[in-house]
Design a protein around this motif. Sequence first.
Motif, PDB file in Angstrom:
ATOM      1  N   THR A  11      70.790  28.047  56.667  1.00 26.55           N
ATOM      2  CA  THR A  11      69.357  27.885  56.413  1.00 26.55           C
ATOM      3  C   THR A  11      69.086  27.368  55.009  1.00 26.55           C
ATOM      4  N   SER A  12      69.997  27.650  54.071  1.00 25.59           N
ATOM      5  CA  SER A  12      69.787  27.176  52.695  1.00 25.59           C
ATOM      6  C   SER A  12      69.903  25.648  52.617  1.00 25.59           C
ATOM      7  N   LYS A  13      70.672  25.071  53.543  1.00 26.68           N
ATOM      8  CA  LYS A  13      70.846  23.617  53.574  1.00 26.68           C
ATOM      9  C   LYS A  13      70.030  22.971  54.695  1.00 26.68           C
ATOM     10  N   ASN A  14      69.371  23.809  55.486  1.00 26.14           N
ATOM     11  CA  ASN A  14      68.576  23.322  56.622  1.00 26.14           C
ATOM     12  C   ASN A  14      69.409  22.456  57.554  1.00 26.14           C
ATOM     13  N   GLN A  15      70.547  23.001  57.970  1.00 26.96           N
ATOM     14  CA  GLN A  15      71.430  22.266  58.859  1.00 26.96           C
ATOM     15  C   GLN A  15      72.102  23.219  59.828  1.00 26.96           C
ATOM     16  N   PHE A  16      72.587  22.674  60.914  1.00 30.30           N
ATOM     17  CA  PHE A  16      73.327  23.477  61.878  1.00 30.30           C
ATOM     18  C   PHE A  16      74.598  22.744  62.278  1.00 30.30           C
ATOM     19  N   THR A  17      75.564  23.522  62.739  1.00 30.82           N
ATOM     20  CA  THR A  17      76.919  23.021  62.919  1.00 30.82           C
ATOM     21  C   THR A  17      77.457  23.337  64.308  1.00 30.82           C
ATOM     22  N   LEU A  18      78.200  22.384  64.834  1.00 34.17           N
ATOM     23  CA  LEU A  18      78.918  22.552  66.103  1.00 34.17           C
ATOM     24  C   LEU A  18      80.402  22.636  65.817  1.00 34.17           C
ATOM     25  N   GLN A  19      81.059  23.600  66.421  1.00 34.80           N
ATOM     26  CA  GLN A  19      82.517  23.677  66.360  1.00 34.80           C
ATOM     27  C   GLN A  19      83.062  23.796  67.772  1.00 34.80           C
ATOM     28  N   LEU A  20      83.963  22.890  68.102  1.00 33.75           N
ATOM     29  CA  LEU A  20      84.583  22.847  69.429  1.00 33.75           C
ATOM     30  C   LEU A  20      86.090  22.920  69.216  1.00 33.75           C
ATOM     31  N   SER A  21      86.678  24.046  69.577  1.00 32.97           N
ATOM     32  CA  SER A  21      88.099  24.252  69.312  1.00 32.97           C
ATOM     33  C   SER A  21      88.964  23.654  70.421  1.00 32.97           C
ATOM     34  N   SER A  22      90.236  23.561  70.132  1.00 33.71           N
ATOM     35  CA  SER A  22      91.231  23.071  71.107  1.00 33.71           C
ATOM     36  C   SER A  22      90.787  21.747  71.730  1.00 33.71           C
ATOM     37  N   ALA A  23      90.408  20.804  70.871  1.00 36.72           N
ATOM     38  CA  ALA A  23      89.893  19.532  71.367  1.00 36.72           C
ATOM     39  C   ALA A  23      90.937  18.790  72.202  1.00 36.72           C
ATOM     40  N   THR A  24      90.441  18.084  73.212  1.00 36.84           N
ATOM     41  CA  THR A  24      91.275  17.239  74.060  1.00 36.84           C
ATOM     42  C   THR A  24      90.648  15.852  74.126  1.00 36.84           C
ATOM     43  N   PRO A  25      91.368  14.873  74.617  1.00 37.04           N
ATOM     44  CA  PRO A  25      90.770  13.526  74.748  1.00 37.04           C
ATOM     45  C   PRO A  25      89.495  13.525  75.588  1.00 37.04           C
ATOM     46  N   GLU A  26      89.337  14.503  76.474  1.00 39.43           N
ATOM     47  CA  GLU A  26      88.120  14.587  77.284  1.00 39.43           C
ATOM     48  C   GLU A  26      86.888  14.945  76.450  1.00 39.43           C
ATOM     49  N   ASP A  27      87.105  15.381  75.230  1.00 40.44           N
ATOM     50  CA  ASP A  27      85.981  15.675  74.333  1.00 40.44           C
ATOM     51  C   ASP A  27      85.523  14.438  73.565  1.00 40.44           C
ATOM     52  N   THR A  28      86.192  13.323  73.771  1.00 41.77           N
ATOM     53  CA  THR A  28      85.771  12.067  73.155  1.00 41.77           C
ATOM     54  C   THR A  28      84.382  11.695  73.671  1.00 41.77           C
ATOM     55  N   ALA A  29      83.456  11.464  72.742  1.00 40.65           N
ATOM     56  CA  ALA A  29      82.072  11.216  73.150  1.00 40.65           C
ATOM     57  C   ALA A  29      81.246  10.834  71.931  1.00 40.65           C
ATOM     58  N   VAL A  30      80.044  10.356  72.201  1.00 37.54           N
ATOM     59  CA  VAL A  30      79.027  10.270  71.159  1.00 37.54           C
ATOM     60  C   VAL A  30      78.298  11.613  71.173  1.00 37.54           C
ATOM     61  N   TYR A  31      78.240  12.248  70.025  1.00 37.84           N
ATOM     62  CA  TYR A  31      77.602  13.557  69.908  1.00 37.84           C
ATOM     63  C   TYR A  31      76.242  13.402  69.237  1.00 37.84           C
ATOM     64  N   TYR A  32      75.239  14.024  69.856  1.00 32.94           N
ATOM     65  CA  TYR A  32      73.878  13.989  69.342  1.00 32.94           C
ATOM     66  C   TYR A  32      73.398  15.391  69.017  1.00 32.94           C
ATOM     67  N   CYS A  33      72.581  15.504  67.990  1.00 35.83           N
ATOM     68  CA  CYS A  33      71.834  16.736  67.792  1.00 35.83           C
ATOM     69  C   CYS A  33      70.367  16.435  68.098  1.00 35.83           C
ATOM     70  N   ALA A  34      69.670  17.456  68.529  1.00 38.35           N
ATOM     71  CA  ALA A  34      68.290  17.274  68.969  1.00 38.35           C
ATOM     72  C   ALA A  34      67.481  18.534  68.692  1.00 38.35           C
ATOM     73  N   GLY A  35      66.180  18.342  68.524  1.00 39.40           N
ATOM     74  CA  GLY A  35      65.283  19.469  68.283  1.00 39.40           C
ATOM     75  C   GLY A  35      64.192  19.509  69.324  1.00 39.40           C
ATOM     76  N   SER A  36      63.783  20.721  69.677  1.00 39.90           N
ATOM     77  CA  SER A  36      62.727  20.865  70.679  1.00 39.90           C
ATOM     78  C   SER A  36      61.878  22.091  70.378  1.00 39.90           C
ATOM     79  N   ILE A  37      60.647  22.027  70.849  1.00 41.64           N
ATOM     80  CA  ILE A  37      59.784  23.208  70.810  1.00 41.64           C
ATOM     81  C   ILE A  37      60.022  23.938  72.118  1.00 41.64           C
ATOM     82  N   GLY A  38      60.576  25.102  72.036  1.00 42.31           N
ATOM     83  CA  GLY A  38      61.000  25.810  73.234  1.00 42.31           C
ATOM     84  C   GLY A  38      62.444  25.487  73.544  1.00 42.31           C
TER      85      GLY A  38
END
Length: 125
Positions: free
Chosen positions: A75-102
Motif C-alpha cells: 500500500t505504501s507504493k500503491n501496487q500489487f504483485t502476482l507470484q506464480l511458482s513452479s512456472a512451466t511453458p504453459e504459463d507463457t502469456a501476456v499478463y494484464y492487471c486490471a481494476g474494477s468496482i466490485g
Amino acid sequence: QVQLQESGPGLVKPSQTLSLTCAVSGGSITTARYYWSWIRQPPGKGLEWIGYIGYSGNTYISPSLKSRTSISRDTSKNQFTLQLSSATPEDTAVYYCAGSIGAKTIATRERYDAWGQGTQVTVSS
C-alpha cells in the motif's frame, strides 16, 4: 482516471517463480469497493482470469491456479504483485492487471474499469 502499469521479467526459466508487479496511479488500491485483478492470455488462446486482491487486502485465486499462485500488495507504493511458482511453458502469456468496482472473476475486458497495457512473459530454458 486510474492507470495501471505491469512490470517484471520477460523471461522466466521453468520451475522458477514468475513475479509481476502492477503499479496503480490516479487512485488508491485501498479505495473502498475496488478490486485488483490479474488476467493472462496465452498465445492463440483467450483471456484467463487468475485472481484478485481487494481494497481490504482479501484475495481470491482461480481454483485451477490456487496451489501455486499468490497475490499481495504494497500500500505504501500503491501496487500489487502476482507470484506464480513452479512456472512451466504453459504459463507463457501476456499478463494484464486490471481494476474494477466490485469483485470480478471473469476475463472480459469490458467489465473492468481500468486495464493495463500488458506484459509478455515467456517461460523457457
